[in-house]
Each structure stands twice: as structure tokens, then as C-alpha cells.
Design a protein around this motif. Sequence first.
Motif, short mmCIF file in Angstrom:
data_model
loop_
_atom_site.label_atom_id
_atom_site.label_comp_id
_atom_site.label_asym_id
_atom_site.label_seq_id
_atom_site.Cartn_x
_atom_site.Cartn_y
_atom_site.Cartn_z
N LYS A 256 -0.31 3.53 -5.86
CA LYS A 256 -1.69 3.93 -6.31
C LYS A 256 -1.62 5.13 -7.23
O LYS A 256 -0.88 5.88 -7.10
CB LYS A 256 -2.66 3.98 -5.02
N HIS B 44 1.55 5.33 -1.84
CA HIS B 44 1.13 6.63 -2.78
C HIS B 44 2.50 7.21 -3.28
O HIS B 44 2.54 8.33 -3.32
CB HIS B 44 0.33 7.53 -2.28
N HIS C 68 0.90 -1.11 0.14
CA HIS C 68 -0.03 0.04 -0.05
C HIS C 68 0.85 1.25 -0.17
O HIS C 68 1.40 1.65 1.09
CB HIS C 68 -0.98 -0.02 1.20
N HIS D 256 -9.80 1.54 1.33
CA HIS D 256 -9.12 2.47 2.48
C HIS D 256 -10.58 2.53 3.35
O HIS D 256 -11.58 3.12 3.00
CB HIS D 256 -9.16 3.81 2.15
N ASP E 294 2.15 2.68 3.44
CA ASP E 294 1.20 3.96 3.14
C ASP E 294 1.93 5.25 2.75
O ASP E 294 1.55 6.35 2.73
CB ASP E 294 0.20 4.46 4.23
N HIS F 212 -6.15 0.26 6.73
CA HIS F 212 -6.17 1.28 7.71
C HIS F 212 -6.89 0.51 8.93
O HIS F 212 -6.40 0.09 9.84
CB HIS F 212 -6.98 2.48 7.61
ZN LIG Z 1 -3.56 5.12 1.60
#
Ligand SMILES: [Zn+2]
Length: 398
Positions: free
Chosen positions: A135, A68, A66, A236, A311, A259
Motif C-alpha cells: 500500500k 505497508h 495486506h 481498514h 500488515d 482487521h
Molecule cells: Zn494496514
Amino acid sequence: MLADRLWTNAHIATMCGPSPGAAEISAIASLNGQIAFVGAHSDAPDAREIIDCEGRWITPGLIDPHTHLVHAGSRADEFEQRLTGATYEQIALRGGGIISTVKATRAANLEELIASALPRLDAMIGQGITTIEIKSGYGLTLDDERKMLLAAKQLARIRPVDVVTTFLGAHAVPPEFAHRADAYVDEICRVMIPALVEDGLIDAVDVFCETIAFTREQAGRVLAAARSLGLPVKIHAEQLSNLGAAALAAAFGATSADHLEHLTSTDIEAMRAAGTVATLLPGAYYGTRETQLPPIAALRQAQVPIALATDCNPGTSPLVSPLLTMNLGATLFGLTVAECLLGFTSNAARALGRHDIGRLVPGARCDLAIWSVQTLNELIYWMGSQPLHARVFAGSPT
Ligand SMILES: [Zn+2]
């Protein structure tokens, strides 16, 4: 059999069961990029090249399920504003927050996006990452989402790493759709997902279901559109409140729900029944100074697999270290050493719906992290150390 390479004199943590693996010294061999043998040195095949690991530990190459990672701009100035007392609302009114990253990402071209992501990727690779999920979600138009996904795919051509791309068009409502979130969801389902599938850029689809993002109903439409095209989905969920999003995603057969600070027992039962992995993000918990802990004991009791991820994102979790993420998972969430290691290997692979990585078994891709530690718990114990001795991607030292 003549193997390509044989690593000997190593402690091998295969990650095949509920514990990382046996502590005895053994060997592992590769052939054509795959693991061909794991076991006692006396049983090992001959190989063209033999590498003496001098008693070090070998784990599967780490998997971050996961991130970004691809985005433009920085939110370091917002970080400083928050330190001096500014609230998220004040920062958003000054043009900050996620929309500032959207503006910067839209303004960047493909080469700039790749160049800005590379140092972050290199930091991850330097800590043993061999597969990373990246992502989209800061473009929020078809062309800008495509640019982000292309940048993510390009990274795998520039560096020896496997990139799994996830479409997160439903990350935020873009300014041009203000107060028209349903119309934007229509655009995602009818235009963006089909076009990006056609381009071969989407491995999975994600949605941010939260009071500040998309409703449960809107999230369900995105997940249904993705599943109708045969795409794996994830979500999410339950980060700031409980919307029943994890149970919704589980009903769509989600590979993971991520999460989960506000997860309920109903959600956990739905995840258990669907085989949905719980991906925990201690970096975001730490970065937002959250106090609601995810229900670790209940997840354990239900035997829902737990994955961990950085994350990595510019707002709440500017984290590029899988090892520090494990330390945060242990210190803040009370995860065991075994749970942290399985969370970045075998369970991370499950969170991505992958069976060919994350465990050291014959037939798996030969992705290895070779660590200069005496015991595996040193990997989680230290904060800010760089214990990686060598990394192997698809059978080749990198
Ligand atoms: Zn995220």
C-alpha cells in the motif's frame, strides 16, 4: 505434451477445497510459466527438467494480501519508549506516530525507498512469498504517493515476485490539511486517484475508516470515487471501534475488509452477501496488545472466507514473516492449521480479487513453495524456523 519442468515425489497441498489437499505423493508440471499438470507421477507428462522433491511438501507460493512494506524511517525508538511506559498520545506529542513515518517517507527519494524496502521483501521471499500487496499511504501528497507506488512497482522488477499496489491516500489526514479532512478527501477523489490511475500505478484503493482516521461518510466518498473508475476497493475496518465500515465496503463490492476486531453480525451478513473476504491481521493485534478478538466463530458460521496477512508496517506490526503470522493467527485467534494455510494462499488470492494464483490447478501461474517438513502443521507450529527448501515463481526456480 513436453512440460518445461516436473516436480516429483512430493506431497502436494493444492488449496482447492476447505482443506489444504491430499497427502499422497504426486507430481506437478509447468509449461510456459503455468501449471500444466497436477496428479499421480504415473500420469505426468515428460519434461525437459525433472526435480525430485524427496518427499517434501509443496504448497502454492504464499500471498501476503495486506502490507505497508514500502516506507522510510524506523519506529524502533517508539517501540522502546512504549516499553518504558509512554502512551501513544505522549509519543505523538513528541512528533512520533504515523506522522513521523510520513515525514521520513516524504524526505526519501525513490532509490532510498526501494533500498529500505528490499530487506523486508527478501525476508518475505525467504519464507515462500510469491505475491505481495503493497500500500501507499505515508506520502499523502500526489507526488509522494506516486513515489511510494513507483517504489512498490520497481520491487517487482528487482526481485522475482508479483506486487499488487493499493492506493491508501486515505490513511491519515496530512498536517497541511489539519482540521480539513473533507478537503483532503476531495483532493484524494478529484486529483490523486484519477492522476495515479492515469499513471497505471493503482491496482486497488483502500481507506482507513476509524475514529482516529476517516469517517464512514468520508470513506464512502473515497470508495465511490474508486469504483466510478472501475477500481477494486478494500477497507481498514473495525480495528478499534465499530463504524459499520466493513458493511459499507461490502456495499461497494469490496474484495476484502481488514482487521475486524469489532465486527458485528450485521457487517458479517453484508460481507457474506457481497463475497467480501475477511482479512485478519494478528500481527497488529499482538503489536498493540489488543484484547478484543475478531469474531472467528461467526465468520466461520457465515462461511466468509478468511485471509491472513502480515500488515507489515513500522508502527503496529513490524512483521516480515508469513509463517509467524500463521502461528499468531492460530495461537491468538484460534484459527485451524487449514485456515492459516488457506488464509495465505487461496483466500489471500480472493482478497486481492485474483483467480490465477493461490491454488495448484492447471492454468494457474506456477508459483510454488517447497517445504522441508514432514507434515503441513509444522509450518504453523514452529516459531522462527526457516523450513523453505525452494521457491518457484512463474515456473522458474528462484
Ligand atoms: Zn494496514
